[in-house]
Write a protein that holds these residues in place. Structure first.
Motif, PDB file in Angstrom:
ATOM      1  N   ALA A 128       5.292   9.320   5.999  1.00 51.38           N
ATOM      2  CA  ALA A 128       6.359  10.329   6.022  1.00 51.38           C
ATOM      3  C   ALA A 128       5.870  11.697   5.544  1.00 51.38           C
ATOM      4  O   ALA A 128       6.342  12.726   6.020  1.00 51.38           O
ATOM      5  CB  ALA A 128       7.524   9.866   5.156  1.00 51.38           C
ATOM      6  N   PHE A 187       2.313   4.827  -1.438  1.00 49.82           N
ATOM      7  CA  PHE A 187       3.478   4.634  -2.300  1.00 49.82           C
ATOM      8  C   PHE A 187       4.384   3.497  -1.826  1.00 49.82           C
ATOM      9  O   PHE A 187       5.608   3.611  -1.880  1.00 49.82           O
ATOM     10  CB  PHE A 187       4.278   5.937  -2.437  1.00 49.82           C
ATOM     11  CG  PHE A 187       3.469   7.081  -2.978  1.00 49.82           C
ATOM     12  CD1 PHE A 187       2.709   6.914  -4.126  1.00 49.82           C
ATOM     13  CD2 PHE A 187       3.435   8.308  -2.342  1.00 49.82           C
ATOM     14  CE1 PHE A 187       1.947   7.961  -4.637  1.00 49.82           C
ATOM     15  CE2 PHE A 187       2.674   9.358  -2.842  1.00 49.82           C
ATOM     16  CZ  PHE A 187       1.928   9.178  -3.994  1.00 49.82           C
ATOM     17  N   GLY A 200       6.603   3.984   6.960  1.00 42.83           N
ATOM     18  CA  GLY A 200       5.433   4.859   6.863  1.00 42.83           C
ATOM     19  C   GLY A 200       4.139   4.081   6.926  1.00 42.83           C
ATOM     20  O   GLY A 200       3.915   3.285   7.839  1.00 42.83           O
ATOM     21  N   MET A 225      18.601   5.952  10.259  1.00 44.84           N
ATOM     22  CA  MET A 225      17.827   5.375   9.161  1.00 44.84           C
ATOM     23  C   MET A 225      18.810   4.661   8.244  1.00 44.84           C
ATOM     24  O   MET A 225      19.805   5.247   7.855  1.00 44.84           O
ATOM     25  CB  MET A 225      17.173   6.542   8.415  1.00 44.84           C
ATOM     26  CG  MET A 225      16.452   6.193   7.178  1.00 44.84           C
ATOM     27  SD  MET A 225      14.780   5.728   7.534  1.00 44.84           S
ATOM     28  CE  MET A 225      14.011   7.292   7.883  1.00 44.84           C
TER      29      MET A 225
HETATM   30  N1  SAH Z   1       5.069   4.093   2.574  1.00 43.79           N
HETATM   31  C1  SAH Z   1       5.974   5.186   2.851  1.00 43.79           C
HETATM   32  C2  SAH Z   1       6.507   5.826   1.585  1.00 43.79           C
HETATM   33  C3  SAH Z   1       7.339   4.872   0.747  1.00 43.79           C
HETATM   34  S1  SAH Z   1       8.046   5.664  -0.649  1.00 43.79           S
HETATM   35  C4  SAH Z   1       5.257   6.208   3.744  1.00 43.79           C
HETATM   36  O1  SAH Z   1       4.053   6.118   3.920  1.00 43.79           O
HETATM   37  O2  SAH Z   1       5.942   7.084   4.269  1.00 43.79           O
HETATM   38  C5  SAH Z   1       9.639   6.097  -0.021  1.00 43.79           C
HETATM   39  C6  SAH Z   1       9.750   7.592   0.075  1.00 43.79           C
HETATM   40  O3  SAH Z   1       9.091   8.045   1.255  1.00 43.79           O
HETATM   41  C7  SAH Z   1      11.159   8.113   0.215  1.00 43.79           C
HETATM   42  O4  SAH Z   1      11.821   8.189  -1.019  1.00 43.79           O
HETATM   43  C8  SAH Z   1      10.890   9.483   0.781  1.00 43.79           C
HETATM   44  O5  SAH Z   1      10.394  10.363  -0.207  1.00 43.79           O
HETATM   45  C9  SAH Z   1       9.750   9.194   1.737  1.00 43.79           C
HETATM   46  N2  SAH Z   1      10.219   8.941   3.105  1.00 43.79           N
HETATM   47  C10 SAH Z   1      10.022   7.832   3.831  1.00 43.79           C
HETATM   48  N3  SAH Z   1      10.536   7.975   5.067  1.00 43.79           N
HETATM   49  C11 SAH Z   1      11.069   9.215   5.122  1.00 43.79           C
HETATM   50  C12 SAH Z   1      11.732   9.970   6.125  1.00 43.79           C
HETATM   51  N4  SAH Z   1      11.943   9.490   7.344  1.00 43.79           N
HETATM   52  N5  SAH Z   1      12.142  11.223   5.822  1.00 43.79           N
HETATM   53  C13 SAH Z   1      11.917  11.757   4.606  1.00 43.79           C
HETATM   54  N6  SAH Z   1      11.301  11.086   3.623  1.00 43.79           N
HETATM   55  C14 SAH Z   1      10.873   9.844   3.870  1.00 43.79           C
END
Ligand code: SAH
Length: 261
Positions: free
Chosen positions: A123, A98, A93, A257
């Motif tokens: 995400a 987070f 992401g 994934m």
């Molecule tokens: N930095 C990341 C978030 C990290 S925290 C961002 O910006 O997306 C990790 C959480 O992100 C996971 O537990 C889930 O809630 C979410 N997440 C990350 N990738 C995802 C995906 N492809 N599908 C659904 N949730 C996702």
């Protein structure tokens, strides 16, 4: 490299999974870097962009194992910066959403390591978009809040004021909320949120394992249990879910994934 020369560390977002969502800048840095330090949510297709002699280091969470302590990750980054000119710290992401990117940036800054952040598609925006759900819509209110649902697991975080959020934000986008869903939903309901407000849980958004369930808030926990959704998942609650236009949803990418949790 000379003894006292320090390389640069790029804190790079790799997007939510679909490699087509990597930014041009991230792609260039991944293909050029000498060392790459990566997390659990980075698909192997993204790692393949790196050159053959790139030094790859995994610092994420593997199923059934604890994640790397943050202090250890910081030390790895510092060590790579002393050995290599260009280091990419790759995170799923966006690195500042987070993802502890802020902690790593501060640590490297204190140690006088040159750093640069490269934002990524988070995400919380991509997951609803891959179902055709706009993360904001002017007829669905004026606010959206990004929240971590991990608070009960990670006691060091200040706790989320779920009951206040039930009133204060039109839409909620919750990361890491699945394990804690029952508590989240009951707190929102007791905070006065409409029990019929639409909600959706989206698992493995943008990649082959993408799956979701949509339900009114009061039925969400039961439906998630029945459909056996798993992490990583994003929970979206709010009227925006009603503005879904499925025909604009992209097909998930044909990559898997790594499922870490
Ligand atoms: N930095 C990341 C978030 C990290 S925290 C961002 O910006 O997306 C990790 C959480 O992100 C996971 O537990 C889930 O809630 C979410 N997440 C990350 N990738 C995802 C995906 N492809 N599908 C659904 N949730 C996702």
């Amino acid at each position: 490299m000379t003894n006292n020369h320090i390389g640069k560390v790029y804190l790079v977002g790799s997007g939510p999974g679909d490699p087509d969502l990597i930014t041009v800048k991230a792609h260039r840095l991944i293909s050029e870097c000498d060392a790459l330090v990566y997390d659990s949510l980075v698909p192997k297709e993204v790692l393949q962009i790196a050159k053959d002699r790139c030094d790859l280091t995994f610092v994420g969470k593997r199923r059934g194992h604890h994640s790397f302590p943050q202090a250890k990750i910081n030390a790895v980054l510092l060590e790579k910066a002393t050995r290599y000119e260009c280091v990419v710290r790759l995170k799923g992401g966006d690195p500042f959403v987070f993802g502890r990117g802020g902690e790593e940036a501060a640590y490297l800054h204190i140690h006088k390591v040159p750093i640069e952040v490269v934002p990524g598609v988070t995400a919380g925006i991509a997951a609803p978009a891959y179902l055709g759900i706009p993360v904001t819509h002017r007829h669905a209110g004026s606010s959206v809040t990004f929240i971590t649902g991990h608070e009960l697991v990670d006691q060091r975080r200040p706790s989320v004021k779920w009951k206040s959020l039930a009133q204060a934000s039109d839409s909620l986008v919750i990361y890491m909320g699945l394990h804690n869903l029952e508590h989240i939903v009951s707190s929102l309901l007791s905070g006065g949120m409409d029990s019929n407000i639409p909600a959706v849980v989206i698992q493995q958004a943008t990649v082959v394992g993408q799956n979701f369930i949509k339900a009114p808030l009061h039925k969400l926990v039961e439906e998630v249990r029945q459909k056996n959704l798993s992490s990583p998942s994003i929970v979206v609650i709010g009227r925006i879910v009603d503005y879904q236009v499925t025909s604009c949803a992209p097909s998930p990418a044909n990559v898997t994934m790594p499922i870490p949790f």
